[in-house]
Design a protein around this motif. Structure first.
Motif, PDB file in Angstrom:
ATOM      1  N   LEU A 363      23.919  -7.941  -2.514  1.00 50.85           N
ATOM      2  CA  LEU A 363      25.172  -8.234  -3.216  1.00 50.85           C
ATOM      3  C   LEU A 363      26.146  -9.000  -2.333  1.00 50.85           C
ATOM      4  CD1 LEU A 363      23.914  -6.356  -5.340  1.00 50.85           C
ATOM      5  CD2 LEU A 363      26.209  -5.460  -5.748  1.00 50.85           C
ATOM      6  N   GLU A 364      26.206  -8.655  -1.065  1.00 51.18           N
ATOM      7  CA  GLU A 364      27.078  -9.420  -0.169  1.00 51.18           C
ATOM      8  C   GLU A 364      26.577 -10.840  -0.004  1.00 51.18           C
ATOM      9  OE1 GLU A 364      28.977  -5.847   2.605  1.00 51.18           O
ATOM     10  OE2 GLU A 364      27.352  -7.098   3.412  1.00 51.18           O
ATOM     11  N   GLY A 365      25.268 -11.023   0.032  1.00 47.23           N
ATOM     12  CA  GLY A 365      24.713 -12.370   0.122  1.00 47.23           C
ATOM     13  C   GLY A 365      25.027 -13.200  -1.107  1.00 47.23           C
ATOM     14  N   ILE A 366      24.998 -12.570  -2.274  1.00 45.79           N
ATOM     15  CA  ILE A 366      25.322 -13.291  -3.509  1.00 45.79           C
ATOM     16  C   ILE A 366      26.784 -13.737  -3.493  1.00 45.79           C
ATOM     17  CG2 ILE A 366      25.569 -13.034  -6.014  1.00 45.79           C
ATOM     18  CD1 ILE A 366      23.139 -11.072  -5.825  1.00 45.79           C
ATOM     19  N   GLU A 367      27.661 -12.907  -2.981  1.00 47.93           N
ATOM     20  CA  GLU A 367      29.069 -13.306  -2.858  1.00 47.93           C
ATOM     21  C   GLU A 367      29.205 -14.542  -1.980  1.00 47.93           C
ATOM     22  OE1 GLU A 367      31.610 -10.168  -1.581  1.00 47.93           O
ATOM     23  OE2 GLU A 367      31.097  -8.826  -3.232  1.00 47.93           O
ATOM     24  N   LEU A 375      31.194 -21.313  -7.440  1.00 55.46           N
ATOM     25  CA  LEU A 375      30.748 -20.924  -8.773  1.00 55.46           C
ATOM     26  C   LEU A 375      31.109 -19.472  -9.063  1.00 55.46           C
ATOM     27  CD1 LEU A 375      27.153 -22.459  -8.668  1.00 55.46           C
ATOM     28  CD2 LEU A 375      28.986 -23.211 -10.200  1.00 55.46           C
ATOM     29  N   THR A 376      31.213 -19.170 -10.348  1.00 60.90           N
ATOM     30  CA  THR A 376      31.361 -17.782 -10.777  1.00 60.90           C
ATOM     31  C   THR A 376      29.965 -17.191 -10.937  1.00 60.90           C
ATOM     32  OG1 THR A 376      33.429 -18.229 -11.949  1.00 60.90           O
ATOM     33  CG2 THR A 376      32.199 -16.264 -12.589  1.00 60.90           C
ATOM     34  N   ILE A 377      29.683 -16.162 -10.142  1.00 58.33           N
ATOM     35  CA  ILE A 377      28.385 -15.479 -10.237  1.00 58.33           C
ATOM     36  C   ILE A 377      28.662 -13.987 -10.411  1.00 58.33           C
ATOM     37  CG2 ILE A 377      26.181 -14.984  -9.150  1.00 58.33           C
ATOM     38  CD1 ILE A 377      26.433 -17.538  -7.553  1.00 58.33           C
ATOM     39  N   GLY A 378      28.375 -13.484 -11.589  1.00 56.12           N
ATOM     40  CA  GLY A 378      28.541 -12.056 -11.848  1.00 56.12           C
ATOM     41  C   GLY A 378      27.237 -11.327 -11.615  1.00 56.12           C
ATOM     42  N   VAL A 379      27.320 -10.082 -11.168  1.00 55.84           N
ATOM     43  CA  VAL A 379      26.117  -9.294 -10.918  1.00 55.84           C
ATOM     44  C   VAL A 379      26.172  -7.991 -11.701  1.00 55.84           C
ATOM     45  CG1 VAL A 379      24.669  -8.139  -9.206  1.00 55.84           C
ATOM     46  CG2 VAL A 379      25.894 -10.231  -8.581  1.00 55.84           C
TER      47      VAL A 379
END
Length: 468
Positions: A363-367, A375-379
């Motif tokens: 999750l930290e990597g996705i941020e 970009l807006t990336i929701g998880v």
């Protein structure tokens, strides 16, 4: 529909194919109007090419499926099997000149047996329809993809789909006991069993589960059922960071707890759900963790998990008081992907599964990826089994933003592999992740999978261009 089929222009090849198909199919089962067939060209995945089918066939019987495959083999025409087309990898996308074989009309529940705890169904049965039918017998069919009100059992088998309850009950593959499969040349093969145990020969049933229609056409499935559990209660916990929420997941699993559901929504997802459905979720949170138990004393289980969440840094822990409150929280989770799509109009929904112990790193990597590509990336994630769904929101009419969306998607998959994970936990490979499958399983793995494909489909007619 019949008039448009008759009047649609046909070249010599297509005309011969249609005439041969009609020799063993009712007129209403064969569609060639290009305006109609175009609607069957693709599933719900972004960035996946789709061809133009020559014809769409909607069989109702096993014999009709066999007829289609015999004609396809004789004329060397590719066949793309489809269910409800709710997939997210392009696995159901048509190829140019193919027969699209839509199995949605084969939608009968043939048997529910409370003693043997099995159901026998056709591939077009809707997941939720089966679930409700077996509930009437005091049983349950646990696999519950978020699209369970629309997706078919055949599609679930083709992609080896999962769902919200996998942390306790497992995925589709664990419930498929046996299959009837029409092979590429039209022969009918039965795999597996109706018994609780059985180890005769190679496990061909498991081979077909997740094969995305590339080895044969599933026309009947024998599924395992479980006793219906008590109603579940849900707890919601707010966290100041995604890392803290993931730490709580680790503590819950390390403590030996067996929740029926353990789901995570990040701040972007929570905000999107509120904007779509006005559900009043706490937008001040950085991550919302939902835990559920369907035991005989769920309140005690929730209290224990709530204490672990507080120890991990939760700022607020709120257990639902009854089934209605629980269902409201679950509805918020089920709306996550629809809500994220509304943010920019288009989404790329990733499906990377990592070991639970690396969930915080993921999750930290996705941020970081979201910041890098602006970009807006929701998880949202099935946190209990490490299956994350990073969802890239973008404007498809903006070429530059679309490029960044695709690049961010690939970077997230690379991150998942780096953390010891897999490129797909439940959505499948399809068109979207072909090159990534090769990276994950390596050249020897690809060689062996192609050898299996060639054994079942030597002419390469079944769902060509998918997987590898």
């Amino acid at each position: 529909m019949i008039m448009s089929r008759i009047e649609a222009p046909r070249d010599e090849v297509t005309g011969n194919l249609v005439d041969r198909l009609l020799a063993g199919l009712p007129t209403e089962a064969v569609l060639i109007d290009p305006d109609v067939t175009a609607s069957y060209a693709n599933d719900m995945a972004s960035f996946c090419e789709a061809g133009t089918p020559a014809v769409v066939v909607l069989p109702r019987t096993v014999e009709q499926v066999q007829h289609v495959m015999r004609i396809a083999t004789e004329l060397r025409v590719p066949v793309v099997p489809q269910g409800a087309r709710t997939g997210l990898s392009g696995a159901a996308n048509a190829s140019d000149g193919c027969i699209v074989l839509s199995l949605v009309k084969m939608d009968r529940i043939l048997e529910i047996n409370p003693v043997d705890r099995i159901a026998v169904v056709e591939p077009g049965v809707i997941n939720a329809t089966l679930s409700r039918a077996v509930n009437e017998h005091g049983l349950c069919y646990p696999p519950d993809p978020s699209s369970w009100e629309m997706c078919t059992i055949g599609g679930n088998i083709g992609t080896a789909s999962g769902g919200l309850c996998c942390v306790k009950y497992g995925v589709t593959a664990e419930y498929v006991l046996g299959l009837d499969v029409v092979l590429a040349d039209g022969r009918l093969m039965t795999t597996g069993r109706r018994t609780a145990k059985g180890v005769a020969g190679y496990d061909l049933t498991r081979l077909f589960v997740g094969s995305e229609g590339s080895l044969g056409i599933v026309v009947r499935a024998t599924l395992a059922l479980k006793p219906q559990p008590p109603g579940q209660l849900v707890l919601a916990a707010e966290f100041p960071s995604a890392r803290a929420a993931c730490d709580a997941v680790v503590k819950v699993m390390e403590g030996g707890h067996v929740p029926s559901l353990l789901e995570l929504m990040d701040r972007t997802t929570v905000k999107a759900v509120n904007e779509l459905a006005h559900m009043g979720l706490p937008e001040t949170t950085e991550a919302l963790l939902l835990a559920a138990f369907d035991t005989h004393d769920p309140a005690a289980n929730l209290a224990a998990v709530g204490a672990l969440c507080e120890a991990a840094g939760a700022t607020q822990v709120v257990p639902a008081e009854d089934a209605a409150e629980s269902e409201l929280l679950l509805q918020a989770r089920r709306l996550a992907l629809v809500a994220l799509e509304a943010v920019k109009g288009t989404t790329m929904i990733d499906d990377v599964c990592v070991p639970r112990s690396r969930l915080g790193d993921m999750l930290e990597g996705i941020e970081r990826v979201a910041d890098k590509y602006a970009l807006t990336i929701g998880v949202c994630a099935h946190a209990g089994d490490g299956n994350t769904h990073p969802t890239v929101c973008f404007d498809a009419s903006d070429p530059e933003e679309s490029r960044r969306a695709r690049e961010s998607f690939d970077e997230i998959m690379a991150l998942g592999l780096e953390l010891g994970g897999t490129i797909t936990g439940e959505h499948g490979v399809g068109v979207l992740k072909k090159e990534w499958l090769a990276r994950e399983i390596g050249p020897v793995g690809v060689e062996m999978q192609r050898a299996i494909k060639a054994a079942f489909d030597p002419l390469g007619l079944l769902n060509p261009g998918k997987l590898f």
